[in-house]
Design an enzyme around this catalytic site. Structure first.
Site, PDB file in Angstrom:
ATOM      1  N   HIS A 173      75.703  85.819 104.864  1.00  0.00           N
ATOM      2  CA  HIS A 173      76.694  84.848 105.330  1.00  0.00           C
ATOM      3  C   HIS A 173      78.040  85.501 105.571  1.00  0.00           C
ATOM      4  O   HIS A 173      78.304  86.607 105.104  1.00  0.00           O
ATOM      5  CB  HIS A 173      76.862  83.684 104.328  1.00  0.00           C
ATOM      6  N   HIS A 182      85.127  86.951 103.181  1.00  0.00           N
ATOM      7  CA  HIS A 182      84.214  88.069 102.902  1.00  0.00           C
ATOM      8  C   HIS A 182      82.947  87.958 103.744  1.00  0.00           C
ATOM      9  O   HIS A 182      82.702  86.934 104.384  1.00  0.00           O
ATOM     10  CB  HIS A 182      83.866  88.154 101.401  1.00  0.00           C
ATOM     11  N   GLU A 239      80.339  91.433  99.820  1.00  0.00           N
ATOM     12  CA  GLU A 239      79.477  90.967  98.733  1.00  0.00           C
ATOM     13  C   GLU A 239      78.076  91.508  98.992  1.00  0.00           C
ATOM     14  O   GLU A 239      77.607  91.502 100.145  1.00  0.00           O
ATOM     15  CB  GLU A 239      79.454  89.429  98.720  1.00  0.00           C
TER      16      GLU A 239
END
Lengths: 134, 134
Positions: free
Chosen positions: A7, A79, A130
């Protein structure tokens, strides 16, 4: 090592307004908001055919995105999250290469219930990355 | 309306260093740099299984990412690009909804040789959105 882009997370100051925009202006498939108090955010998923966008609004005190929104009051890209097969192997490889893992370096349970780590944005061109074990 | 996430663009101050990072630290499939003088950038594609990341370095005077890098010297996430089936229909819909299209509102030929438009980041939570006709 890098797998799928799981994502892109976008911090927003007003989740209801952002949800309406993505639904009505951009004609996207948008989920109902989910409060994740243990992560300090309320999230809405924008589903596109190959990945998803996560719209994040701070929830409660000490939300991990509050400082970002204080600096970027209209919101912004916060992010990107990539999937990895083995998060401990990924972490160990990154550390031997000199990359900094945020926190104590131990994976935490992320918003999808899977082990995650965050890499220092200063080591990656100002981009907070991430890693999530797929 | 929103189709696939075509790419996430990251502006970087040093493309060679960023390429080495993605290749060696992150173990990603990274292409050779391509100079796109008509777009004022040199680009490297980071291919992940479901989309790609574009690392952009300014090329020449008046690069569209120079101001961004002046403000974010270590680099940062610059824009996201979504595919749409019909860029003129998408534009007309967005305009009736009050969204601002950058420039004169006419699609330009983007870095992939396809018609593109950019939407005003202030209308979309501080996120610069590119639409590309697939």
């Amino acid at each position: 090592m890098l797998g799928r882009l799981n994502h892109v997370a976008i911090a927003v100051p007003d989740l209801a307004a952002a949800t309406a925009q993505y639904r009505t202006m951009l004609g996207a498939d948008v989920t109902a908001p989910q409060a994740l108090p243990e992560h300090g955010v309320t999230v809405v998923f924008v589903n596109v055919p190959n990945t998803k966008i996560e719209l994040l609004e701070p929830l409660g005190e000490g939300s991990p995105i509050s400082a970002f929104l204080a600096k970027n009051p209209s919101g912004g890209m916060h992010h990107v999250c990539y999937e990895v097969d083995d998060i401990l192997a990924a972490r160990d490889h990154l550390k031997t290469q000199g990359a900094r893992v945020l926190g104590d370096g131990e994976p935490k349970t992320g918003a999808h219930g899977k082990p995650v780590l965050f890499l220092h944005p200063k080591d990656f061109n100002g981009t907070l990355i991430e890693l999530e074990q797929a």
